[in-house]
Design a protein around this motif. Structure first.
Motif, PDB file in Angstrom:
ATOM      1  N   GLY A  12       0.693  -1.117  -0.024  1.00 23.29           N
ATOM      2  CA  GLY A  12       0.153  -0.179   0.609  1.00 23.29           C
ATOM      3  C   GLY A  12       1.094   0.904  -0.111  1.00 23.29           C
ATOM      4  O   GLY A  12       1.779   1.133   0.121  1.00 23.29           O
ATOM      5  N   GLU A  33       3.290  -8.180  -1.140  1.00 18.13           N
ATOM      6  CA  GLU A  33       2.060  -7.755  -0.878  1.00 18.13           C
ATOM      7  C   GLU A  33       0.873  -9.020  -1.529  1.00 18.13           C
ATOM      8  O   GLU A  33       1.344 -10.410  -2.423  1.00 18.13           O
ATOM      9  N   SER A  35      -1.734  -9.731  -1.692  1.00 12.95           N
ATOM     10  CA  SER A  35      -3.481  -9.287  -3.089  1.00 12.95           C
ATOM     11  C   SER A  35      -2.311  -8.929  -4.914  1.00 12.95           C
ATOM     12  O   SER A  35      -0.582  -8.705  -4.140  1.00 12.95           O
ATOM     13  N   ARG A  41      -9.251  -0.376  -1.750  1.00 15.55           N
ATOM     14  CA  ARG A  41      -9.210   0.315  -0.851  1.00 15.55           C
ATOM     15  C   ARG A  41     -10.147   1.479  -1.213  1.00 15.55           C
ATOM     16  O   ARG A  41      -9.818   2.039  -1.742  1.00 15.55           O
ATOM     17  N   SER A  45      -8.975  10.896  -0.827  1.00 11.70           N
ATOM     18  CA  SER A  45      -8.951  12.068  -0.532  1.00 11.70           C
ATOM     19  C   SER A  45      -7.237  12.437   0.102  1.00 11.70           C
ATOM     20  O   SER A  45      -7.216  11.927   1.061  1.00 11.70           O
ATOM     21  N   ARG A 107      -8.150   4.710  -5.391  1.00  9.29           N
ATOM     22  CA  ARG A 107      -6.888   4.073  -4.610  1.00  9.29           C
ATOM     23  C   ARG A 107      -6.519   3.155  -5.602  1.00  9.29           C
ATOM     24  O   ARG A 107      -5.598   1.956  -5.100  1.00  9.29           O
ATOM     25  N   ASN A 130       1.559 -13.702   0.597  1.00 11.27           N
ATOM     26  CA  ASN A 130       1.005 -13.903   2.177  1.00 11.27           C
ATOM     27  C   ASN A 130       2.123 -14.074   3.151  1.00 11.27           C
ATOM     28  O   ASN A 130       2.286 -15.269   3.146  1.00 11.27           O
ATOM     29  N   ILE A 219     -16.760  13.252  -2.219  1.00 13.19           N
ATOM     30  CA  ILE A 219     -15.717  13.212  -2.529  1.00 13.19           C
ATOM     31  C   ILE A 219     -16.231  12.744  -4.037  1.00 13.19           C
ATOM     32  O   ILE A 219     -16.612  11.917  -4.487  1.00 13.19           O
ATOM     33  N   TRP A 278     -12.326   0.414  13.888  1.00 14.48           N
ATOM     34  CA  TRP A 278     -11.924   1.706  13.795  1.00 14.48           C
ATOM     35  C   TRP A 278     -10.224   1.619  14.520  1.00 14.48           C
ATOM     36  O   TRP A 278      -9.272   1.762  14.469  1.00 14.48           O
ATOM     37  N   PHE A 299      -4.697   3.652  12.889  1.00 16.41           N
ATOM     38  CA  PHE A 299      -5.004   4.415  12.869  1.00 16.41           C
ATOM     39  C   PHE A 299      -6.858   5.190  13.669  1.00 16.41           C
ATOM     40  O   PHE A 299      -6.238   4.386  14.657  1.00 16.41           O
ATOM     41  N   PRO A 302     -11.072   9.550   9.776  1.00 14.33           N
ATOM     42  CA  PRO A 302     -10.944   9.641   8.822  1.00 14.33           C
ATOM     43  C   PRO A 302     -11.519  10.766   8.186  1.00 14.33           C
ATOM     44  O   PRO A 302     -11.176  11.135   7.342  1.00 14.33           O
ATOM     45  N   VAL A 308      -3.693   8.333   4.003  1.00 16.25           N
ATOM     46  CA  VAL A 308      -2.619   7.895   3.382  1.00 16.25           C
ATOM     47  C   VAL A 308      -1.224   8.945   3.720  1.00 16.25           C
ATOM     48  O   VAL A 308      -0.072   7.796   2.859  1.00 16.25           O
ATOM     49  N   ALA A 311       0.291   7.543   6.550  1.00 16.18           N
ATOM     50  CA  ALA A 311       1.189   6.089   5.572  1.00 16.18           C
ATOM     51  C   ALA A 311       2.665   6.400   5.492  1.00 16.18           C
ATOM     52  O   ALA A 311       3.656   6.097   5.618  1.00 16.18           O
TER      53      ALA A 311
HETATM   54  C1  LIG Z   1     -13.692   4.437   5.828  1.00 15.51           C
HETATM   55  C2  LIG Z   1     -12.225   5.258   5.822  1.00 15.51           C
HETATM   56  C3  LIG Z   1     -12.230   6.037   4.738  1.00 15.51           C
HETATM   57  C4  LIG Z   1     -10.904   6.214   4.845  1.00 15.51           C
HETATM   58  N1  LIG Z   1     -10.622   8.001   4.235  1.00 15.51           N
HETATM   59  C5  LIG Z   1      -9.249   8.788   3.802  1.00 15.51           C
HETATM   60  C6  LIG Z   1      -8.867  10.499   2.993  1.00 15.51           C
HETATM   61  O1  LIG Z   1      -9.887  10.125   2.193  1.00 15.51           O
HETATM   62  N2  LIG Z   1      -7.559  10.388   2.680  1.00 15.51           N
HETATM   63  C7  LIG Z   1      -7.108   8.492   4.157  1.00 15.51           C
HETATM   64  O2  LIG Z   1      -5.905   9.934   3.277  1.00 15.51           O
HETATM   65  N3  LIG Z   1      -6.688   7.753   4.133  1.00 15.51           N
HETATM   66  C8  LIG Z   1      -8.583   7.584   4.260  1.00 15.51           C
HETATM   67  N4  LIG Z   1      -8.523   6.106   4.850  1.00 15.51           N
HETATM   68  C9  LIG Z   1      -6.919   5.559   5.230  1.00 15.51           C
HETATM   69  C10 LIG Z   1      -6.830   4.805   4.856  1.00 15.51           C
HETATM   70  O3  LIG Z   1      -7.240   3.978   4.090  1.00 15.51           O
HETATM   71  C11 LIG Z   1      -4.734   3.757   5.112  1.00 15.51           C
HETATM   72  O4  LIG Z   1      -5.304   4.988   6.119  1.00 15.51           O
HETATM   73  C12 LIG Z   1      -4.093   3.753   4.235  1.00 15.51           C
HETATM   74  O5  LIG Z   1      -4.617   3.186   3.457  1.00 15.51           O
HETATM   75  C13 LIG Z   1      -2.834   3.689   5.110  1.00 15.51           C
HETATM   76  O6  LIG Z   1      -1.508   2.527   4.104  1.00 15.51           O
HETATM   77  P1  LIG Z   1      -0.785   1.551   4.390  1.00 15.51           P
HETATM   78  O7  LIG Z   1       0.136   1.524   3.731  1.00 15.51           O
HETATM   79  O8  LIG Z   1      -1.267   1.997   6.174  1.00 15.51           O
HETATM   80  O9  LIG Z   1      -2.173   0.002   4.578  1.00 15.51           O
HETATM   81  P2  LIG Z   1      -3.110  -0.061   3.018  1.00 15.51           P
HETATM   82  O10 LIG Z   1      -3.232   0.561   2.117  1.00 15.51           O
HETATM   83  O11 LIG Z   1      -4.204  -1.328   4.081  1.00 15.51           O
HETATM   84  O12 LIG Z   1      -2.386  -1.431   2.355  1.00 15.51           O
HETATM   85  C14 LIG Z   1      -1.518  -1.864   3.178  1.00 15.51           C
HETATM   86  C15 LIG Z   1      -1.059  -3.583   2.070  1.00 15.51           C
HETATM   87  O13 LIG Z   1      -0.671  -4.537   2.799  1.00 15.51           O
HETATM   88  C16 LIG Z   1      -0.820  -5.938   2.099  1.00 15.51           C
HETATM   89  N5  LIG Z   1      -1.281  -6.832   2.850  1.00 15.51           N
HETATM   90  C17 LIG Z   1      -2.229  -7.181   4.734  1.00 15.51           C
HETATM   91  N6  LIG Z   1      -1.728  -8.726   5.116  1.00 15.51           N
HETATM   92  C18 LIG Z   1      -0.201  -8.212   4.279  1.00 15.51           C
HETATM   93  C19 LIG Z   1       0.213  -9.843   4.994  1.00 15.51           C
HETATM   94  N7  LIG Z   1       0.116 -10.370   5.837  1.00 15.51           N
HETATM   95  N8  LIG Z   1       1.258 -10.215   3.782  1.00 15.51           N
HETATM   96  C20 LIG Z   1       1.463  -9.378   2.383  1.00 15.51           C
HETATM   97  N9  LIG Z   1       0.715  -8.516   2.205  1.00 15.51           N
HETATM   98  C21 LIG Z   1      -0.496  -7.088   2.897  1.00 15.51           C
HETATM   99  C22 LIG Z   1      -2.421  -5.968   2.126  1.00 15.51           C
HETATM  100  O14 LIG Z   1      -3.270  -6.661   0.827  1.00 15.51           O
HETATM  101  C23 LIG Z   1      -2.372  -4.112   1.529  1.00 15.51           C
HETATM  102  O15 LIG Z   1      -2.484  -4.098   0.277  1.00 15.51           O
HETATM  103  C24 LIG Z   1      -9.743   5.939   5.186  1.00 15.51           C
HETATM  104  C25 LIG Z   1      -9.289   4.761   5.565  1.00 15.51           C
HETATM  105  C26 LIG Z   1     -11.248   4.124   5.913  1.00 15.51           C
HETATM  106  C27 LIG Z   1     -11.171   2.962   7.167  1.00 15.51           C
END
Ligand SMILES: Cc1cc2nc3c(=O)[nH]c(=O)nc-3n(C[C@H](O)[C@H](O)[C@H](O)COP(=O)(O)OP(=O)(O)OC[C@H]3O[C@@H](n4cnc5c(N)ncnc54)[C@H](O)[C@@H]3O)c2cc1C
Length: 571
Positions: A12, A33, A35, A41, A45, A107, A130, A219, A278, A299, A302, A308, A311
């Motif tokens: 991600g 990764e 998937s 995702r 925004s 996303r 995985n 959005i 949450w 987390f 939002p 993002v 992150a």
């Molecule tokens: C309802 C809601 C609305 C949101 N709105 C916003 C918004 O408007 N703007 C914003 O910036 N953020 C928003 N967010 C938050 C945002 O979606 C996340 O904070 C962001 O995606 C975090 O990025 P990440 O890379 O940490 O995790 P992710 O994007 O979740 O990526 C994690 C990756 O790890 C992989 N993974 C998981 N476990 C394993 C494993 N065991 N082995 C290998 N791979 C694995 C997954 O497949 C995934 O691709 C929102 C969240 C929610 C719940």
């Protein structure tokens, strides 16, 4: 060991930005990764701070080619019968990495672009890989267990970054995650076929609208796709089971008049999706050979679209930390302490901001159970003592260093006043300039208050410099810096400072003088532009307090600070 081998779990934004940064710093990176991309995702925004990081990582052209919807601001219909309120990202473009806008993204496509870019630059990316176990028991490295193409692999590396999001295998394995009782929410959302209903200065903005059961986001994701989500109390899960997700979504959305008015009869074109788990945070964000980044570490609600950005920011910080430790193992503990503090305080600033906004809205929605439950009040002892961040915030209240509960509510009110529209309804008639009057009034009030300070008091007897770090803007290396502190352990980490500046504050500790005098002396120490900002940050940190000519304490209501919007220098 200068060139390290680093395993990253998850592709991600956190995983890809960590990979891009580590690769730029010369390390050998593999991303696992689970998937196959593109994958769906939520989180569409973005914030300007993310644009800044990606620009400095060399992705600007790639991003420009996508023609994303430009997001100039976030607009809130916050509380019953309130005029809309806009948080504008407008800022002078003083450097190529300073942005006055963010973007709205799909996303699936955005995350794939980042991961592909990492791969094209030489990062090894394994999809459908995985990670099921992370062995961090060795002092000098890490072993993963990975299921890939029907085989079980056991790759070894010097460090691991867990960027696996909410499903982070390491955070779960360590059992270090605490859930926050304050935001017992869940989100339910879908998509509509609809063009951005607004032109002019509201075009591209993210709308958030409160209603009796919670709040709604709207959005304009791309072309004619509109993302519409509801954030409601977890108690409503029973209703979802009873009615089914589709009916619950439709009937609850219908209660939000502001959203219904904007949507009109636009057709819903996608399935209804739900997310539960949450707000949470891990007890420790990093140690020894591991780092938790992005949602793997924490987390929160939002409302301010910060996911993002947090992150990406934590990914840059973790990558720079690994690079530093790889060059000098002896600094490991200090670097981890820095990483934990930087990421946690960025997260906590959002938490504070959210709690303030929820509390503010609760006063404008007096009959709503959702909002009443989320109000922070003086009698809310249990909540206040449980929340260490709030204790810190409210703790200094008695002698004025910190923030009292009533003035906590006022802080959101201050922000809202600065961005309030002049008419009640949302319409194309809105213009950015409409906000100038309130901005000027706020700045002149702030200046008046600061100027009335005839005596500034330093907390403690000594102004000291203590070691800290900073990620260099362009090289992304973690560089040693110093921050201002006193002998009692209070410090201010937002600006690294030097000996000349320390001396100014040592003079203040020895002989109190006024605000104007301080600004003059700071100018002499080379701080032409950030003098006021320094004073405000030192006051927030409890290191400085100000008194007027009658000896009364001057309370200065600064804006709420939070990262990612380009107000101050960030990672
Ligand atoms: C309802 C809601 C609305 C949101 N709105 C916003 C918004 O408007 N703007 C914003 O910036 N953020 C928003 N967010 C938050 C945002 O979606 C996340 O904070 C962001 O995606 C975090 O990025 P990440 O890379 O940490 O995790 P992710 O994007 O979740 O990526 C994690 C990756 O790890 C992989 N993974 C998981 N476990 C394993 C494993 N065991 N082995 C290998 N791979 C694995 C997954 O497949 C995934 O691709 C929102 C969240 C929610 C719940």
């Amino acid at each position: 060991m200068a060139r390290s081998k680093v395993s990253i779990i998850g592709g991600g934004p956190a995983g890809s930005v960590a990979a891009l940064t580590l690769h730029k710093l010369g390390h050998d990176v593999t991303v696992y990764e689970r998937s196959r991309f593109p994958r769906y995702r939520i989180g569409e925004s973005l914030l300007p701070g993310t644009m800044s990081i990606l620009q400095r990582l060399g992705l600007q052209e790639k991003l420009d080619a996508q023609n994303y919807v430009k997001k100039p601001s976030a607009t809130f219909l916050w509380g019953q019968d309130q005029a809309p309120w806009t948080f504008s990202f407008a800022a002078p473009k003083v450097a190529p990495w300073v942005f006055d806008h963010a973007v709205q993204v799909d996303r699936r496509q955005f995350d794939q672009l980042l991961l592909e870019e990492a791969r094209n630059r030489g990062v090894t990316v394994l999809e459908e890989a995985n990670v099921t176990e992370v062995d961090i028991s060795r002092p000098d490295g890490v072993t993963l267990t990975v299921r890939h193409n029907g085989e079980t692999l056991h790759p070894e590396s010097d460090f691991v970054i867990d960027a696996g999001g909410a499903n982070s295998p390491l955070a779960r394995q360590l059992g270090v995650r605490r859930y926050d009782e304050f935001y017992k929410n869940f989100a339910i959302w879908s998509y509509f076929t609809m063009k951005d209903p607004f032109e002019g200065d509201l075009k591209g903005t993210t709308y958030s609208i409160t209603f009796e059961d919670g709040w709604v986001w709207m959005i304009p994701v791309k072309d004619d796709v509109y993302s519409v989500g509801l954030v409601v109390d977890r108690d409503k899960a029973g209703e979802v089971r009873e009615l089914g997700a589709d009916e619950f979504y439709r009937s609850t959305l219908a209660k939000c008049a502001g959203a219904v008015e904007i949507l009109g009869d636009a057709p819903q074109v996608d399935e209804v999706r739900i997310v539960h788990d949450w707000s949470y945070e891990a007890e420790s964000f990093s140690a020894d050979r591991y780092f938790l980044c992005g949602d793997a570490a924490c987390f929160t609600d939002p409302l301010f679209s910060q996911g993002v950005h947090l992150a990406s920011q934590s990914a840059v910080c973790a990558a720079a930390s690994i690079d530093r430790i790889a060059r000098d193992e002896a600094e490991s503990q200090a670097v981890h302490a820095w990483y934990n503090r930087t990421y946690r305080s960025a997260y906590e600033e959002y938490h504070e901001f959210l709690a303030s906004f929820y509390t503010y809205a609760s006063f404008t929605e007096p009959d709503s159970e959702f909002w009443r439950k989320r109000r922070i009040t003086e009698s809310d002892d249990e909540r206040l003592s449980r929340r260490t961040w709030f204790e810190k915030l409210a703790g200094g209240g008695a002698d004025g260093n910190g923030v009292t509960v009533p003035n906590f509510h006022d802080r959101a009110a201050t922000m809202i006043t600065i961005g309030k529209h002049q008419r009640k309804g949302l319409s194309d008639e809105f213009s950015e300039e409409e906000l100038n009057g309130a901005r000027v009034r706020w700045i002149s009030d702030l200046t008046k208050r600061l100027n009335s300070i005839t005596r500034l008091r330093w907390s403690g007897d000594k102004a000291l410099l203590k070691p800290y770090y900073r990620v260099d803007r362009t090289t992304f290396r973690l560089e040693p810096r110093e921050i201002l502190a006193n002998e009692e352990g209070l410090d201010m980490a937002h600006y690294p400072l030097d000996e000349e500046t320390r001396q100014v504050f040592q003079e203040l500790a020895e002989e109190e003088f006024g605000y104007r005098d301080l600004i003059k002396r700071l100018r002499g120490a080379g701080h032409q532009e950030i003098g006021t900002q320094l004073v405000l940050r030192l006051m927030e940190a409890g290191l400085l307090s100000g008194y007027d000519k009658n000896g009364d304490r001057v309370i200065v209501q600064g804006r709420l600070h939070f990262g990612g919007v380009g107000v101050e220098y960030e990672v």
